[in-house]
Each structure stands twice: as C-alpha cells, then as structure tokens.
Design a protein around this motif. Structure first.
Motif, PDB file in Angstrom:
ATOM      1  N   UNK A 183       0.831  -1.212   0.000  1.00 28.49           N
ATOM      2  CA  UNK A 183       0.000   0.000   0.000  1.00 28.49           C
ATOM      3  C   UNK A 183       0.860   1.253   0.000  1.00 28.49           C
ATOM      4  N   UNK A 184       1.919   1.243   0.816  1.00 26.40           N
ATOM      5  CA  UNK A 184       2.813   2.411   0.878  1.00 26.40           C
ATOM      6  C   UNK A 184       3.518   2.628  -0.456  1.00 26.40           C
ATOM      7  N   UNK A 185       3.896   1.519  -1.122  1.00 32.67           N
ATOM      8  CA  UNK A 185       4.553   1.634  -2.426  1.00 32.67           C
ATOM      9  C   UNK A 185       3.585   2.219  -3.455  1.00 32.67           C
ATOM     10  N   UNK A 186       2.337   1.758  -3.436  1.00 29.28           N
ATOM     11  CA  UNK A 186       1.344   2.272  -4.376  1.00 29.28           C
ATOM     12  C   UNK A 186       1.100   3.763  -4.147  1.00 29.28           C
ATOM     13  N   UNK A 187       1.032   4.173  -2.883  1.00 31.13           N
ATOM     14  CA  UNK A 187       0.837   5.589  -2.567  1.00 31.13           C
ATOM     15  C   UNK A 187       2.024   6.420  -3.033  1.00 31.13           C
ATOM     16  N   UNK A 188       3.230   5.879  -2.822  1.00 24.62           N
ATOM     17  CA  UNK A 188       4.436   6.613  -3.230  1.00 24.62           C
ATOM     18  C   UNK A 188       4.492   6.769  -4.746  1.00 24.62           C
ATOM     19  N   UNK A 189       4.135   5.709  -5.485  1.00 22.49           N
ATOM     20  CA  UNK A 189       4.140   5.788  -6.951  1.00 22.49           C
ATOM     21  C   UNK A 189       3.095   6.777  -7.459  1.00 22.49           C
ATOM     22  N   UNK A 190       1.912   6.775  -6.826  1.00 23.26           N
ATOM     23  CA  UNK A 190       0.867   7.716  -7.226  1.00 23.26           C
ATOM     24  C   UNK A 190       1.290   9.150  -6.948  1.00 23.26           C
ATOM     25  N   UNK A 191       1.935   9.342  -5.789  1.00 24.95           N
ATOM     26  CA  UNK A 191       2.405  10.683  -5.433  1.00 24.95           C
ATOM     27  C   UNK A 191       3.498  11.147  -6.388  1.00 24.95           C
ATOM     28  N   UNK A 192       4.395  10.232  -6.757  1.00 21.05           N
ATOM     29  CA  UNK A 192       5.460  10.575  -7.682  1.00 21.05           C
ATOM     30  C   UNK A 192       4.892  10.963  -9.050  1.00 21.05           C
ATOM     31  N   UNK A 193       3.887  10.226  -9.516  1.00 16.80           N
ATOM     32  CA  UNK A 193       3.265  10.538 -10.802  1.00 16.80           C
ATOM     33  C   UNK A 193       2.593  11.914 -10.754  1.00 16.80           C
ATOM     34  N   UNK A 194       1.940  12.218  -9.634  1.00 13.80           N
ATOM     35  CA  UNK A 194       1.290  13.529  -9.483  1.00 13.80           C
ATOM     36  C   UNK A 194       2.317  14.655  -9.495  1.00 13.80           C
ATOM     37  N   UNK A 195       3.434  14.461  -8.783  1.00 14.71           N
ATOM     38  CA  UNK A 195       4.466  15.487  -8.739  1.00 14.71           C
ATOM     39  C   UNK A 195       5.137  15.673 -10.095  1.00 14.71           C
ATOM     40  N   UNK A 196       5.338  14.577 -10.811  1.00 12.92           N
ATOM     41  CA  UNK A 196       5.931  14.682 -12.148  1.00 12.92           C
ATOM     42  C   UNK A 196       5.013  15.452 -13.090  1.00 12.92           C
ATOM     43  N   UNK A 197       3.700  15.238 -12.964  1.00 12.55           N
ATOM     44  CA  UNK A 197       2.740  15.968 -13.790  1.00 12.55           C
ATOM     45  C   UNK A 197       2.765  17.460 -13.453  1.00 12.55           C
ATOM     46  N   UNK A 198       2.843  17.772 -12.154  1.00 11.17           N
ATOM     47  CA  UNK A 198       2.932  19.176 -11.739  1.00 11.17           C
ATOM     48  C   UNK A 198       4.216  19.814 -12.247  1.00 11.17           C
ATOM     49  N   UNK A 199       5.304  19.040 -12.223  1.00 14.34           N
ATOM     50  CA  UNK A 199       6.582  19.569 -12.690  1.00 14.34           C
ATOM     51  C   UNK A 199       6.532  19.864 -14.186  1.00 14.34           C
ATOM     52  N   UNK A 200       5.945  18.962 -14.965  1.00  9.68           N
ATOM     53  CA  UNK A 200       5.826  19.208 -16.406  1.00  9.68           C
ATOM     54  C   UNK A 200       4.997  20.453 -16.693  1.00  9.68           C
ATOM     55  N   UNK A 201       3.895  20.605 -15.953  1.00  8.96           N
ATOM     56  CA  UNK A 201       3.048  21.789 -16.139  1.00  8.96           C
ATOM     57  C   UNK A 201       3.790  23.067 -15.771  1.00  8.96           C
TER      58      UNK A 201
END
Length: 203
Positions: free
Chosen positions: A146-164
C-alpha cells in the motif's frame, strides 16, 4: 557582460544558449554561514564571493532546485555538491575503521524465532541472520504494498505538476524575451539594458 559560473573549470555563462538548455544561475546566499559553506565547497584558495558571484544549476542535485514556479529557485539550505575537481583537489578515500566497536556495528545481527513443535508446548528456536535494521521494513507485506502504491501515485502527481510548471515557465520566458526584443527594436532600451534585463530574467 554575461555572468559566468564561479565553480572550478566550469565554462557555463548566462547566455541564451545555456538558458535554452535549462541551465540557471544562482547568487551566493546572503546568510553568512551558508555562504561560507558554498565558498568552501568550491575548494578555491582564498575565494570570497562577491555580490555578483553565481553558481549554475549543474552543481546542485535536482532535489535542491525548485522548478515549480515561474522563476527557478534553490530550495532553502541548498548546498552545491556536484563538481569536476582535478586530481589534487579530490578528497582522499576514507579508510574503513577497524575498531572492535565499528566491526560489531557492521556485522549483521541475529533474530531469534521461537516455534512451537508439539502439543506438549515444547519450543524450538531458530536463528535467522538479518542484514537490515529491524525498523528498515514494515513486517506486513500488505502495508508495504500500500505504501509503495501511494508513493508511486504521489510521484506521478508530482511529475505531472513539474511538467506543467516547466511549460508555464517556458511560455513566460518566451513572452518576456519577445517583449525585450520588441523594446530593443523600438529603441526604447539600450543594448546594455537589454542584455542586463535578459540576464536577470533567468536568475
């Protein structure tokens, strides 16, 4: 005159070419202690940063740089750590310690597991060698998943924010450059002022 990076053997200068490569330039901090840490990190004898001294972003790890806003900034307390020093300035490798205490600390510890093997409540002990600290990993595989899934989701969200954020920054820089060029063509600003504004807009 374009600003040059103060790091050893770094040829980066604040120009249109370097800015198009995503290289930014940052002034030395005003805090005396942090400023001294920066100066020491350069390993230049008798070097003292002036009000115009800068370091380029290539001497900082990516997590030390904040690219989320319109202006690229260093995070609070960021310290330069990436340099290409000549051999005589390289740090000597640290020899491993050979004291009894350091050897004990480096050795893996044993975990004793008690297992019941009969109805008579007889117990059998089994020794397992653990190479990690007991607090290094959650004992529950489901919680780890569960922690790994949360970390991956958070990383994807941050990468999207960074691209924007990078897209917004790129658009702002293009608009600013067009405005400066337009002012220059209309002779509303001098060559020197145009160059200075162009330089400071990337800091």
């Amino acid at each position: 005159m374009p600003v040059s990076c103060s790091a050893w053997d770094c040829k980066n200068r604040c120009t249109i070419q370097t800015r198009s490569q995503g290289i930014t330039f940052h002034r030395f901090p005003t805090d005396a202690k942090l400023r001294k840490i920066w100066e020491t990190a350069l390993r230049k004898e008798d070097f003292s940063a002036s009000a115009y001294s800068v370091l380029c972003s290539q001497h900082f790890t990516e997590d030390a740089i904040d690219r989320t806003g319109q202006i690229v900034r260093l995070r609070e307390g960021a310290v330069p750590s990436i340099f290409n020093f000549p051999a005589h300035l390289q740090k000597k490798p640290v020899k491993p310690r050979k004291t009894v205490t350091s050897q004990k600390a480096a050795a893996p510890y044993e975990v004793v597991v008690v297992k019941a093997v009969s109805k008579a409540n007889k117990e059998k002990t089994e020794t397992l060698v653990c190479d990690e600290h007991s607090y290094a990993l959650d004992p529950s595989p489901n919680r780890v998943k569960d922690r790994l899934a949360q970390a991956l989701a958070n990383m994807e969200r941050l990468q999207r924010q960074l691209r924007n954020a990078k897209d917004r920054e790129r658009r702002c820089r293009t608009t600013l450059k067009s405005a400066l060029d337009d002012l220059k063509q209309r002779n509303l600003i001098s060559d020197e002022l145009h160059q200075r504004l162009d330089m400071y807009s990337s800091l």
